[in-house]
Motif scaffolding. Structure first.
Motif, PDB file in Angstrom:
ATOM      1  N   GLU A  39      80.231  25.820 131.997  1.00  0.00           N
ATOM      2  CA  GLU A  39      81.287  24.933 131.682  1.00  0.00           C
ATOM      3  C   GLU A  39      80.437  24.053 130.272  1.00  0.00           C
ATOM      4  OE1 GLU A  39      83.028  20.948 133.455  1.00  0.00           O
ATOM      5  OE2 GLU A  39      82.955  22.801 134.980  1.00  0.00           O
ATOM      6  N   ILE A  40      81.362  23.683 129.409  1.00  0.00           N
ATOM      7  CA  ILE A  40      80.847  23.274 128.604  1.00  0.00           C
ATOM      8  C   ILE A  40      81.240  21.732 128.476  1.00  0.00           C
ATOM      9  CG2 ILE A  40      81.050  22.984 125.663  1.00  0.00           C
ATOM     10  CD1 ILE A  40      81.234  25.916 125.603  1.00  0.00           C
ATOM     11  N   THR A  41      80.357  20.641 128.333  1.00  0.00           N
ATOM     12  CA  THR A  41      80.644  19.344 128.386  1.00  0.00           C
ATOM     13  C   THR A  41      80.896  18.852 126.900  1.00  0.00           C
ATOM     14  OG1 THR A  41      79.420  19.028 130.093  1.00  0.00           O
ATOM     15  CG2 THR A  41      80.061  16.928 128.949  1.00  0.00           C
ATOM     16  N   TYR A  42      82.120  18.018 126.947  1.00  0.00           N
ATOM     17  CA  TYR A  42      82.417  17.615 125.350  1.00  0.00           C
ATOM     18  C   TYR A  42      81.528  16.734 124.886  1.00  0.00           C
ATOM     19  CZ  TYR A  42      85.149  15.723 121.587  1.00  0.00           C
ATOM     20  OH  TYR A  42      85.537  15.376 120.330  1.00  0.00           O
ATOM     21  N   ASN A  43      81.212  16.983 123.583  1.00  0.00           N
ATOM     22  CA  ASN A  43      80.251  15.993 122.810  1.00  0.00           C
ATOM     23  C   ASN A  43      80.982  15.758 121.493  1.00  0.00           C
ATOM     24  OD1 ASN A  43      77.992  15.340 120.836  1.00  0.00           O
ATOM     25  ND2 ASN A  43      76.812  15.693 122.549  1.00  0.00           N
ATOM     26  N   GLU A  44      81.193  14.778 121.124  1.00  0.00           N
ATOM     27  CA  GLU A  44      82.059  14.213 119.944  1.00  0.00           C
ATOM     28  C   GLU A  44      81.193  14.483 119.026  1.00  0.00           C
ATOM     29  OE1 GLU A  44      84.945  10.857 118.041  1.00  0.00           O
ATOM     30  OE2 GLU A  44      83.846  10.416 119.911  1.00  0.00           O
ATOM     31  N   GLU A  45      79.981  14.136 118.751  1.00  0.00           N
ATOM     32  CA  GLU A  45      79.191  14.342 117.796  1.00  0.00           C
ATOM     33  C   GLU A  45      78.828  15.863 117.129  1.00  0.00           C
ATOM     34  OE1 GLU A  45      74.492  13.848 116.250  1.00  0.00           O
ATOM     35  OE2 GLU A  45      75.290  12.532 117.806  1.00  0.00           O
ATOM     36  N   GLN A  46      78.922  16.629 118.223  1.00  0.00           N
ATOM     37  CA  GLN A  46      78.752  18.095 118.214  1.00  0.00           C
ATOM     38  C   GLN A  46      79.875  18.685 117.767  1.00  0.00           C
ATOM     39  OE1 GLN A  46      75.809  19.996 118.019  1.00  0.00           O
ATOM     40  NE2 GLN A  46      74.757  17.894 118.402  1.00  0.00           N
ATOM     41  N   ALA A  47      81.101  18.273 118.141  1.00  0.00           N
ATOM     42  CA  ALA A  47      82.217  18.879 118.006  1.00  0.00           C
ATOM     43  C   ALA A  47      82.822  18.626 116.353  1.00  0.00           C
ATOM     44  CB  ALA A  47      83.322  18.322 118.885  1.00  0.00           C
ATOM     45  N   SER A  48      82.147  17.377 115.980  1.00  0.00           N
ATOM     46  CA  SER A  48      82.593  17.071 114.610  1.00  0.00           C
ATOM     47  C   SER A  48      81.926  18.019 113.564  1.00  0.00           C
ATOM     48  CB  SER A  48      81.956  15.487 114.446  1.00  0.00           C
ATOM     49  OG  SER A  48      80.575  15.309 114.255  1.00  0.00           O
ATOM     50  N   LYS A  49      80.795  18.828 113.950  1.00  0.00           N
ATOM     51  CA  LYS A  49      80.281  19.610 113.148  1.00  0.00           C
ATOM     52  C   LYS A  49      81.013  20.998 113.065  1.00  0.00           C
ATOM     53  CE  LYS A  49      75.820  17.637 114.213  1.00  0.00           C
ATOM     54  NZ  LYS A  49      74.394  17.472 114.635  1.00  0.00           N
TER      55      LYS A  49
END
Length: 125
Positions: A39-49
């Motif tokens: 399961e992938i936990t959402y990380n806004e900083e990583q998603a912005s990349k």
């Protein structure tokens, strides 16, 4: 005469509250291949990349891993409203970038914008 003025004033206020420039965006993803992570936990900083390849092809070899979508509602929705949600869904699917972005406007007034894209990962050499 005064009652008509009050009625029309109230009607104008009610109608103006129905017209909104605020957008609401939702999204989802479908993973096409299994992931090593349970399961992938959402990380806004990583998603912005997450990289976006809109109207161009990626410059690296890749594998397609999922389909992502984003739907934005509002009177002035545009790409700026869709891309953050596409990135979020690509991240949750385990992707590193998105490409093959398709856009479609719905409704007679054009107040719904729908995007689908393909989530990809870089091929390991």
């Amino acid at each position: 005469m005064k009652s008509r003025l009050v009625f029309f004033s109230a009607l104008i206020i009610m109608l103006s509250s129905c017209v909104s420039t605020k957008s609401v965006t939702k999204g989802s993803y479908i993973r096409l291949v299994p992931t090593e992570k349970s399961e992938i936990t959402y990380n806004e900083e990583q998603a912005s990349k997450i990289e976006i390849f809109y109207q161009k092809e990626p410059t690296f070899e890749f594998s397609e891993i999922g389909i992502v979508e984003s739907i934005a509602y509002g009177s002035e929705v545009g790409l700026k409203d869709l891309f953050p949600e596409l990135k979020k869904q690509a991240y949750l699917a385990g992707g590193e970038a998105i490409h093959k972005i398709q856009l479609k406007r719905h409704n007679q007034t054009g107040d719904t914008l729908h995007a689908t894209a393909v989530a990809i990962v870089k091929k390991q050499n």
